[in-house]
Design an enzyme around this catalytic site. Structure first.
Site, PDB file in Angstrom:
ATOM      1  N   ASN A 187      34.790 112.572 -50.961  1.00 57.01           N
ATOM      2  CA  ASN A 187      32.700 112.870 -51.013  1.00 57.01           C
ATOM      3  C   ASN A 187      32.107 113.092 -50.124  1.00 57.01           C
ATOM      4  OD1 ASN A 187      33.640 110.235 -50.927  1.00 57.01           O
ATOM      5  ND2 ASN A 187      31.880 109.895 -51.809  1.00 57.01           N
ATOM      6  N   GLY A 207      38.304 104.517 -50.957  1.00 57.71           N
ATOM      7  CA  GLY A 207      38.919 105.523 -52.289  1.00 57.71           C
ATOM      8  C   GLY A 207      39.056 104.896 -52.722  1.00 57.71           C
ATOM      9  N   SER A 208      40.053 105.289 -53.293  1.00 53.97           N
ATOM     10  CA  SER A 208      40.033 104.864 -54.930  1.00 53.97           C
ATOM     11  C   SER A 208      40.480 103.656 -55.605  1.00 53.97           C
ATOM     12  CB  SER A 208      40.748 105.027 -56.534  1.00 53.97           C
ATOM     13  OG  SER A 208      41.423 105.550 -55.885  1.00 53.97           O
ATOM     14  N   THR A 230      44.204 103.701 -55.661  1.00 44.30           N
ATOM     15  CA  THR A 230      44.986 103.983 -53.960  1.00 44.30           C
ATOM     16  C   THR A 230      44.813 102.486 -53.540  1.00 44.30           C
ATOM     17  OG1 THR A 230      44.061 106.033 -54.266  1.00 44.30           O
ATOM     18  CG2 THR A 230      45.331 105.257 -52.605  1.00 44.30           C
ATOM     19  N   ALA A 231      43.846 101.583 -53.766  1.00 42.43           N
ATOM     20  CA  ALA A 231      43.809 100.879 -53.101  1.00 42.43           C
ATOM     21  C   ALA A 231      44.767  99.863 -52.934  1.00 42.43           C
ATOM     22  CB  ALA A 231      42.199  99.710 -53.290  1.00 42.43           C
ATOM     23  N   GLU A 233      37.434  99.985 -49.365  1.00 38.17           N
ATOM     24  CA  GLU A 233      36.026 100.338 -50.110  1.00 38.17           C
ATOM     25  C   GLU A 233      35.787 100.885 -51.042  1.00 38.17           C
ATOM     26  OE1 GLU A 233      32.907  99.248 -48.983  1.00 38.17           O
ATOM     27  OE2 GLU A 233      33.674  98.225 -46.819  1.00 38.17           O
TER      28      GLU A 233
HETATM   29  P1  NAD Z   1      41.864 108.403 -53.235  1.00 37.11           P
HETATM   30  O1  NAD Z   1      41.861 107.299 -53.341  1.00 37.11           O
HETATM   31  O2  NAD Z   1      42.296 109.657 -54.543  1.00 37.11           O
HETATM   32  O3  NAD Z   1      41.756 109.367 -52.034  1.00 37.11           O
HETATM   33  C1  NAD Z   1      41.362 108.419 -51.209  1.00 37.11           C
HETATM   34  C2  NAD Z   1      42.877 108.708 -49.381  1.00 37.11           C
HETATM   35  O4  NAD Z   1      42.696 107.779 -49.467  1.00 37.11           O
HETATM   36  C3  NAD Z   1      42.712 109.702 -49.127  1.00 37.11           C
HETATM   37  O5  NAD Z   1      42.932 110.080 -48.029  1.00 37.11           O
HETATM   38  C4  NAD Z   1      43.757 110.541 -50.059  1.00 37.11           C
HETATM   39  O6  NAD Z   1      45.126 111.832 -49.363  1.00 37.11           O
HETATM   40  C5  NAD Z   1      44.062 108.377 -49.484  1.00 37.11           C
HETATM   41  N1  NAD Z   1      45.663 108.480 -49.797  1.00 37.11           N
HETATM   42  C6  NAD Z   1      45.723 108.292 -51.345  1.00 37.11           C
HETATM   43  N2  NAD Z   1      47.419 107.865 -51.403  1.00 37.11           N
HETATM   44  C7  NAD Z   1      47.469 107.015 -50.304  1.00 37.11           C
HETATM   45  C8  NAD Z   1      48.617 106.307 -50.536  1.00 37.11           C
HETATM   46  N3  NAD Z   1      49.284 105.885 -51.712  1.00 37.11           N
HETATM   47  N4  NAD Z   1      48.357 105.692 -49.018  1.00 37.11           N
HETATM   48  C9  NAD Z   1      47.417 105.912 -48.355  1.00 37.11           C
HETATM   49  N5  NAD Z   1      46.543 106.897 -48.695  1.00 37.11           N
HETATM   50  C10 NAD Z   1      46.300 106.914 -49.532  1.00 37.11           C
HETATM   51  O7  NAD Z   1      40.280 108.305 -53.386  1.00 37.11           O
HETATM   52  P2  NAD Z   1      39.179 109.695 -54.119  1.00 37.11           P
HETATM   53  O8  NAD Z   1      39.985 110.503 -54.794  1.00 37.11           O
HETATM   54  O9  NAD Z   1      39.473 110.516 -52.346  1.00 37.11           O
HETATM   55  O10 NAD Z   1      38.031 109.438 -53.528  1.00 37.11           O
HETATM   56  C11 NAD Z   1      36.864 108.723 -54.276  1.00 37.11           C
HETATM   57  C12 NAD Z   1      36.822 107.204 -54.295  1.00 37.11           C
HETATM   58  O11 NAD Z   1      36.552 107.293 -53.165  1.00 37.11           O
HETATM   59  C13 NAD Z   1      35.693 106.713 -55.939  1.00 37.11           C
HETATM   60  O12 NAD Z   1      36.611 106.100 -56.718  1.00 37.11           O
HETATM   61  C14 NAD Z   1      35.093 106.406 -54.937  1.00 37.11           C
HETATM   62  O13 NAD Z   1      33.946 105.440 -55.880  1.00 37.11           O
HETATM   63  C15 NAD Z   1      35.189 106.208 -54.112  1.00 37.11           C
HETATM   64  N6  NAD Z   1      34.903 105.520 -52.498  1.00 37.11           N
HETATM   65  C16 NAD Z   1      34.030 104.719 -52.557  1.00 37.11           C
HETATM   66  C17 NAD Z   1      33.162 104.535 -51.159  1.00 37.11           C
HETATM   67  C18 NAD Z   1      32.830 103.223 -51.278  1.00 37.11           C
HETATM   68  O14 NAD Z   1      31.996 102.820 -50.098  1.00 37.11           O
HETATM   69  N7  NAD Z   1      32.900 101.934 -51.591  1.00 37.11           N
HETATM   70  C19 NAD Z   1      32.430 105.748 -50.676  1.00 37.11           C
HETATM   71  C20 NAD Z   1      32.887 106.662 -51.292  1.00 37.11           C
HETATM   72  C21 NAD Z   1      34.028 106.889 -52.267  1.00 37.11           C
END
Ligand code: NAD
Length: 441
Positions: A109, A185-186, A189-190, A207
Site C-alpha cells: 500500500n 502486512g496483514s 501473514t503475521a 505492524e
Molecule cells: P500481506 O500480509 O499479504 O503481505 C505483506 C508482505 O508479506 C508482502 O511482501 C508479502 O509478499 C509477504 N508475505 C506474504 N506471505 C508471507 C509468508 N508466508 N512469509 C513471509 N512473507 C510473506 O499484506 P498486504 O496485503 O501486502 O498489505 C496489506 C496489509 O498490511 C493490511 O492488513 C494493512 O493494514 C497492513 N499494513 C499495516 C501497516 C502498519 O504499519 N500497521 C502499514 C501498512 C499496511
C-alpha cells in the site's frame, strides 16, 4: 534469499564497525539521491500501485526521503544507561550493538515509504539487511537499488529480494542466519511468520491491520472534523492501515453530520491516477476490488444504507481507464456493530457511520473489535479527549486531527494490530542488542 543472506552476512563486519557518523553520511546521501529523482519515483509508484500521482508526490516519496534523513540524524543522538552501586563498589552501564542480518518484509500500500521505514533504522544501527518488498509493488524498490552504490552503501549491506511471500518471504523468515524480522502486512501473514520463526526464537516486529474508529462528540468542530474524516477514510483509496473505517457520531449531530459528510465525500474525484486533480486512484488488484465490493454487498444484504458511492452513484472514467480497478468513495450508514463491515479490515474506500449516545457506550463499542491500531477523537472538551484517549485500546490516538506524526514517538498497534513499536527509540532498540556491563572498582 540464500545468496542475499550470505552477502549481508559477509558485509556485516565492515558495516557494523563504521561509526554512526559515517553511516549517517551515507544515509543522507541516499536521501539526496532519491529526492533528486523524486518525480520519477512518484510516477513509478503511482503507475505500479494505482495511487494518485499527487499522493505519491506529496506523501510516499517525500516520506521515503525523510525516513533516511530522520534515522541518519537520530542515530547520532542516542545515549545508553549507567547506574552506580557505591555499596558494592560497582558501576553498571549498557552498550548496544547491531544484531546482524535483518529480514525486512513490507506490503503493497505504501511501497517505498514502508520499505525505507525499515531499511533506514536497520542500517543506521549497523545491521545489514535482506529486504523483500511486496510482489505487487516492487518497482520503486528496484529503482532505489540502483542508487545504493552511488550513495556509498557498500555491496552486501542492502540486499533486495524480489519474490512472492510464500517463496521468498518464507525463506527469509525461516533462514537460520537472520535473527530478526521486521514485518508490515496483514494479521494472517503475521500469524504464519510467528509460527515459522518460532523454532529459531527470532526477534519479531509486527505492524499489522486496523479497524480504526473515529469518535465524534456533539461539541466537535465539524468544519474541521468532516473534511479530515473524509480524508482519513478515503486517502490512498482507503488503503492505509491507519484509515478510518468506523465513524461513531453522537446522536444529537448524527443527521447533520451524515448529510455534510456525504456532500464532502462526493467531492472526492475518482479517476486516472496520473491526473493531478484526481483524489482517488485505482485499487491494487481485481481480486482486492472484488473483495471490497463484496463488503458493500454484504452490508446492503444486512439492511444497511449505502449513502453514496458503490452501486449508488455512476462512476465515469476516461476511456483509457475503463478496465481499471476503480471504486467511488462509499459511505454506509446503520451498520450493526457485529457486521463484518464493522469488524473486519476492508482496506478500501468504504467507511461506516453509526450513532452513539454516551461516552461510556462509545468507548466500549470502539474497543469491540480484534484490532487496536489507530483511533481519532473529535471534541472541544479537553478533559473528555484525554479521558477517552486513555481508555481506547489503540496504539495511536489522534484528537481533533489525523495522521500528524512525530517519527520520534512510538508507532504501532495493540491486540491483532501488532507487536512492538517503531520510531526513533523503538526502532533503535529493536535493531540493536543490549548488553549490561558491570565494572567493580
Ligand atoms: P500481506 O500480509 O499479504 O503481505 C505483506 C508482505 O508479506 C508482502 O511482501 C508479502 O509478499 C509477504 N508475505 C506474504 N506471505 C508471507 C509468508 N508466508 N512469509 C513471509 N512473507 C510473506 O499484506 P498486504 O496485503 O501486502 O498489505 C496489506 C496489509 O498490511 C493490511 O492488513 C494493512 O493494514 C497492513 N499494513 C499495516 C501497516 C502498519 O504499519 N500497521 C502499514 C501498512 C499496511
Amino acid at each position: 534469499v540464500e545468496a542475499a543472506v550470505k552477502a549481508a552476512k559477509d558485509a556485516f563486519p565492515i558495516w557494523s564497525s563504521k561509526s554512526p557518523l559515517e553511516r549517517s553520511q551515507i544515509l543522507n546521501k541516499l536521501a539526496d539521491l532519491i529526492e533528486h529523482d523524486l518525480e520519477a519515483f512518484a510516477q513509478a509508484e503511482s503507475k505500479d500501485q494505482g495511487k494518485t500521482i499527487m499522493f505519491a508526490r506529496t506523501v510516499d516519496i517525500p516520506r521515503a526521503v525523510h525516513n533516511f534523513r530522520f534515522f541518519a540524524s537520530s542515530i547520532l543522538h542516542h545515549v545508553t544507561e549507567c547506574t552506580e552501586m557505591p555499596t558494592m563498589g560497582c558501576v553498571h552501564y549498557t552498550s548496544r550493538a547491531p544484531v546482524g542480518v535483518a529480514g525486512l518484509i513490507s506490503p503493497w500500500n505504501l511501497p517505498l515509504y514502508l520499505l525505507t521505514w525499515k531499511i533506514a533504522p536497520a542500517i543506521a544501527c549497523g545491521n545489514t539487511v535482506v529486504a523483500k518488498p511486496s510482489e505487487m509493488t516492487s518497482v520503486t524498490a528496484w529503482m532505489m537499488c540502483k542508487l545504493l552504490e552511488k550513495a556509498g552503501v557498500p555491496p552486501g549491506v542492502v540486499n533486495v529480494v524480489f519474490g512472492t511471500g510464500a517463496k521468498a518471504g518464507e525463506a527469509l523468515v525461516c533462514h537460520p542466519d537472520v535473527p530478526l524480522i521486521s514485518f508490515t502486512g496483514s494479521t494472517l501473514t503475521a500469524q504464519r511468520i510467528t509460527e515459522k520463526s518460532a523454532p529459531h526464537c527470532k526477534r519479531l516486529s509486527l505492524e499489522l491491520g486496523g479497524k480504526n474508529p473515529a469518535i465524534i462528540f456533539d461539541d466537535a468542530d465539524l468544519s474541521q472534523c468532516i473534511p479530515t474524516t473524509v480524508r482519513s477514510s478515503f486517502a490512498n483509496q482507503g488503503e492505509i492501515c491507519l484509515c478510518t473505517s468506523r465513524i461513531f457520531v453522537q446522536r444529537g449531530i448524527y443527521s447533520e453530520f451524515l448529510k455534510r459528510f456525504v456532500v464532502e465525500a462526493k467531492k472526492w474525484k475518482t479517476g486516472n491516477p496520473s491526473d493531478p486533480t484526481i483524489d482517488v486512484g485505482a485499487l491494487i488488484s481485481k481480486e482486492h476490488l472484488e473483495k471490497v465490493r463484496n463488503y458493500v454487498k454484504k452490508a446492503q444484504a444486512e439492511g444497511a444504507r449505502v449513502l453514496c458511492g458503490e452501486g449508488v452513484d455512476p462512476l465515469s472514467l476516461p476511456p483509457g481507464n475503463q478496465k481499471g480497478y476503480f471504486m467511488l468513495p462509499t459511505v454506509i450508514a446503520e451498520v450493526k456493530d457485529e457486521s463484518c463491515c464493522m469488524q473486519e479490515e476492508i482496506f478500501g474506500p468504504v467507511t461506516c457511520v453509526v450513532a452513539f449516545d454516551t461516552e461510556e457506550e462509545v468507548i466500549k463499542r470502539a474497543n469491540g473489535v480484534k484490532y487496536g491500531l489507530a483511533a481519532t477523537v473529535w471534541s472541544g472538551n479537553v478533559g473528555r479527549v484525554h479521558r477517552v484517549a486513555h481508555r481506547l485500546q489503540s496504539g495511536l490516538v489522534w484528537t481533533n486531527c489525523w495522521l500528524v506524526r512525530d517519527l520520534n514517538l512510538p508507532f504501532g498497534g495493540m491486540k491483532a494490530s501488532g507487536i512492538g513499536r517503531e520510531g526513533a527509540k523503538d526502532s533503535y532498540e529493536f535493531f540493536t542488542e543490549v548488553k549490561t556491563i558491570t565494572i567493580k572498582h
